[in-house]
Design an enzyme around this catalytic site. Structure first.
Site, mmCIF file in Angstrom:
data_model
loop_
_atom_site.group_PDB
_atom_site.id
_atom_site.type_symbol
_atom_site.label_atom_id
_atom_site.label_comp_id
_atom_site.label_asym_id
_atom_site.label_seq_id
_atom_site.Cartn_x
_atom_site.Cartn_y
_atom_site.Cartn_z
ATOM 1 N N GLU A 144 0.865 -1.189 0.000
ATOM 2 C CA GLU A 144 0.000 0.000 0.000
ATOM 3 C C GLU A 144 0.896 1.231 0.000
ATOM 4 O OE1 GLU A 144 -4.185 0.616 1.968
ATOM 5 O OE2 GLU A 144 -2.620 0.890 3.472
ATOM 6 N N ALA A 339 2.737 9.339 8.199
ATOM 7 C CA ALA A 339 3.547 8.280 7.614
ATOM 8 C C ALA A 339 2.802 6.961 7.732
ATOM 9 C CB ALA A 339 4.905 8.181 8.321
ATOM 10 N N LYS A 340 3.281 5.927 7.040
ATOM 11 C CA LYS A 340 2.558 4.659 7.011
ATOM 12 C C LYS A 340 2.622 3.903 8.345
ATOM 13 C CE LYS A 340 0.670 2.771 4.254
ATOM 14 N NZ LYS A 340 -0.794 2.821 3.977
ATOM 15 N N VAL A 341 3.755 3.981 9.038
ATOM 16 C CA VAL A 341 3.911 3.227 10.278
ATOM 17 C C VAL A 341 3.611 4.124 11.466
ATOM 18 C CG1 VAL A 341 5.492 1.870 11.712
ATOM 19 C CG2 VAL A 341 5.668 1.759 9.223
#
Length: 347
Positions: A144, A339-341
């Protein structure tokens, strides 16, 4: 609405196949899940962000459809308070799309040391969360790229439904219909345009749902807030009724998320009528014909029964979010400051 194609829109469109891959991978694990839960009495979920909204759906699904006591755990009980709890009767379900959120990984280690069995729900097979679980439910969303979670979130909902089916809910036949319903929603992306027009210039936005659809409502609020960079309040039906409804006025646009059947539909229809009488404009997602008639703008939902309806309802919400961000001049793929994390202080 312009024809600009975003990564977020592409990833929304990939969801039917992601659902099919995830069901193929996870349904065969039901016997392992039943064996892991044997002799235990309750399930606790630990998650953050969008994963927490998926866990909210899992909690309602287990209690309403599988007859299993379930709750959302507070990660800080493990990471900061380091509470000494007896978890020998507990199945801990840790949810993180990356499987690398340090706080959630620490919760797993803490819970195991206190006797819990561990199930992980993650999109990354070689992540710390997957490696540290007794059973890893690895979703098959694929990589993703857009920061807002779409296909990873929806496949987390699939994992929740598979878990509930394994522990006593009867969902397999309805799950088999979800991918086709999602594909239909993707093809009808233009149906959200009137809702986008109503929300584009809204001074205040609230989003609400109830029961099994609460997680979808909270996820919708979170995604509008993330991508449009404007404060949005996500409420349960009961929380909105108990206080905040008193400040509803014409500057408010309320987004209501409802399944097309079930015990929550009638109260949600009554709430839509009440909000309009107070001056708010109402966007309805899902529901039935009386619900749609009560709303100022209606976005059709899936033809799915309430237990699995959230898997379809989130898709028109995602389409609305993506288009609304662009209508407000923002890039939905890369919301400012995200952000993704998920990174949460664990010290």
């Amino acid at each position: 609405m312009s024809s600009i194609v975003t990564v977020m829109a592409d990833e929304i469109a990939e969801q039917p196949e992601a659902i099919r891959r995830t069901l193929d991978a996870l349904l065969p694990l039901r016997e392992e899940l039943r064996g892991l839960f044997a002799g235990r009495r309750r399930v606790s979920f630990v998650a953050r962000g969008s994963s927490d909204n998926a866990a909210t759906y899992g909690r309602y699904l287990l209690e309403a459809c599988a007859g299993v006591s379930a709750a959302l755990a507070a990660p800080s009980i493990a990471t900061h308070y380091r509470a000494d709890l007896d978890l020998t009767d507990t199945l801990l379900v840790a949810v993180s799309q990356s499987g690398a959120t340090t706080e959630i990984v620490e919760c797993v280690d803490w819970a195991r040391s206190h006797g819990a069995a561990i199930v992980s729900v993650t999109n990354v097979a070689d992540s710390p969360l997957a490696k540290g679980a007794d059973v890893a439910l690895v979703t098959r969303a694929g990589p993703e790229v857009a920061v807002p979670a779409t296909k990873t979130y929806l496949t987390q909902l699939v994992a929740m439904a598979v878990l509930a089916d394994a522990l006593g809910a009867d969902l397999e036949q309805d799950l088999a219909r979800v991918a086709d319903e999602v594909a239909g929603a993707v093809r009808g992306a233009e149906l959200v345009e009137p809702a986008v027009a109503l929300l584009r210039d809204a001074a205040h936005v609230v989003v609400t749902g109830r029961g099994l659809c609460l997680g979808t409502a909270l996820e919708t609020a979170l995604k509008i807030e993330e991508t449009s960079l404007t404060p949005v309040r996500g409420y349960s039906y009961a929380d909105l009724r108990h206080g905040p409804i008193s400040v509803i006025e014409p500057s408010v646009v309320a987004v209501l998320v409802a399944a097309s059947d079930g015990p929550m539909l009638e109260p949600m229809t009554a709430l839509a009528d009440d909000l309009r009488r107070r001056g708010a404009r109402v966007v309805g997602i899902g529901g039935d014909t009386p619900f749609a008639r009560t709303c100022d703008v209606h976005v059709p939902g899936p033809d799915l029964p309430e237990p699995v309806a959230p898997l379809g309802l989130v898709v028109p919400a995602q389409l609305l979010v993506e288009q609304l961000a662009r209508a407000r001049g923002h890039d939905p793929d890369n919301p400012r400051g995200l952000a993704k994390v998920t990174r949460t202080d664990s010290h």
